[in-house]
Scaffold this active site. Structure first.
Site, mmCIF file in Angstrom:
data_model
loop_
_atom_site.group_PDB
_atom_site.id
_atom_site.type_symbol
_atom_site.label_atom_id
_atom_site.label_comp_id
_atom_site.label_asym_id
_atom_site.label_seq_id
_atom_site.Cartn_x
_atom_site.Cartn_y
_atom_site.Cartn_z
ATOM 1 N N ASP A 15 0.860 -1.166 0.000
ATOM 2 C CA ASP A 15 0.000 0.000 0.000
ATOM 3 C C ASP A 15 0.911 1.235 0.000
ATOM 4 O OD1 ASP A 15 -2.380 1.603 0.430
ATOM 5 O OD2 ASP A 15 -1.712 1.797 2.508
ATOM 6 N N ASP A 21 -0.272 5.045 0.840
ATOM 7 C CA ASP A 21 -0.588 6.063 1.845
ATOM 8 C C ASP A 21 -0.516 5.487 3.252
ATOM 9 O OD1 ASP A 21 -2.538 8.502 0.237
ATOM 10 O OD2 ASP A 21 -1.601 6.800 -0.756
#
Length: 404
Positions: free
Chosen positions: A196, A198
């Site tokens: 991922d 963020d």
């Protein structure tokens, strides 16, 4: 009559000791059944289990070992092992092995004692404990230090879910991450790592930064927080947040991109993964504009993220399909594994939000990184105390093996 004897040698380490001690065993047709050696702070601990053909040879041999140890200023101790005990030990060779890894800024006696007690409680036996992290100076700042200890255990836990729950409770109480993994072929043979972006690779939720620039920061941040905790469906929440960005000037993208900070340990992690031959990917519910910047900084192979649609220099607020949501992340992990010719057991996935859980569950090693409690508890493993490069310890990599 044969004699099975465990010989333990301790004392100050120096070159040539192993050759000198094993040289004594050349006499009498001795068979070495097991052997182990460790040196800690210059002190040698050397164990060797031997099968000696008969009592007379055994007596003479052990006297010779004692004499050689005395000559070398070492201490020797002998423990007779019955054939029945040896046979029981030998038959346990095929027992399942697991690895328990403790990660923290500092490892304390309480952390180690209580983790060891849980291991014992569920019917497993500790066989070896090793430090993975580098030596630290006594005056090193605690918030910058790293400590990792790997515990090799034998046996199958009587209740693996209860064991994981107990480790999770200890982690929360004692500020230590505790990983529990099978010590199998795949653990050191993984070749694809997906992340991922963020709040995982970067220390921000970019959509929240865009919202601040659009004057709807608090409203969007509240929706983001609930989505990451799993209280809202990601796709619906993403569409709602995007609509609030309608009319934002695209000129702010460059400024926000320039301000993004990589997460602690990200650069070290990707340098090591590249050195080890891994393929890497960003699978992000964020935006490709920023993901490509992170890709360039870290040398990442693949990027899959959402598009920001703009017309006449203004964001439209439309969520462009296909949206990279939880299900899409899991699908992309599978597709990349197939493309690279890998089993899913050879993959690593790292993320912090509820929308990362499906890919974390699919990967051979799924790591919740600095995640909310629900995500930490649901993932196979979690890292909250160290930086992103703490993942390397879960692969069994020692700091001294890392590139200088």
């Amino acid at each position: 009559m044969r004699e099975i004897v465990l010989i333990n040698i301790t004392g100050e380490d120096r070159p040539g000791l192993t050759a000198a001690l094993t040289g004594v065993l050349l006499q009498g047709g001795v068979n070495i059944l097991d052997i182990g050696l460790a040196v800690m702070h210059g002190t040698l601990s050397f164990g060797i289990l031997v099968d000696i053909p008969d009592n007379e040879v055994a007596t003479q041999l052990l006297q010779s070992v004692q004499s050689k140890a005395h000559e070398l200023n070492l201490q020797a101790r002998y423990t007779p092992i019955s054939e029945a005990d040896y046979q029981h030990w030998a038959e346990g060779h095929g027992d399942q092995r697991h690895v328990v890894t403790l990660l923290s800024r500092q490892i304390t006696p309480e952390q180690l004692q209580r983790a060891s007690a849980v291991i014992s409680q569920y019917g497993m036996t500790i066989e070896r404990i090793e430090r993975l992290s580098a030596r630290v100076t006594l005056d090193a700042p605690v918030d910058k230090s790293r400590a990792a200890v790997e515990i090799s255990v034998r046996g199958e836990p009587s209740d693996v879910q209860a064991l994981r729950a107990d480790f999770f409770a200890l982690s929360s109480e004692l500020s230590v991450d505790i990983a529990f993994q099978k010590d199998d072929l795949y653990r050191r043979n993984r070749r694809l790592a997906v992340f991922d972006m963020d709040s995982t690779l970067i220390e921000a939720e970019v959509i929240d930064e865009l919202a601040k620039a659009a004057g709807v920061g608090e409203q969007v941040a509240a929706i983001t927080e609930r989505a990451m905790r799993g209280e809202l469906d990601f796709r619906a929440s993403f569409t709602e947040r995007m609509a609030l960005l309608k009319g934002l000037d695209v000129s702010v993208l460059e400024e926000i991109g320039a301000s993004l900070r990589l997460t602690e340990g990200a650069e070290n992690l990707f340098a090591e993964l590249k050195r080890l031959g891994y393929k890497t990917a960003i699978l992000s519910g964020g935006f490709s504009y920023f993901a490509k910047q992170v890709q360039a900084r870290l040398g990442i192979d693949y990027v899959f993220a959402n598009e920001l649609q703009a017309v006449d220099g203004k964001l439209t607020g439309v969520a462009v399909e296909p949206i990279v949501d939880a299900q899409r992340k899991a699908e992309l992990l599978q597709e990349l594994a197939i493309k690279e010719g890998l089993q899913l057991e050879q993959t690593i996935a790292v993320g912090d939000g509820a929308n990362d859980l499906p890919m974390l569950a699919l990967a051979g090693l799924g790591v919740a990184f600095r995640a909310k409690p629900l995500v930490r508890q649901s993932a196979k493993q979690a890292i909250s105390t160290l930086g992103l490069d703490g993942v390397l310890y879960l692969l069994g990599l020692r700091d001294r093996q890392a590139r200088a």
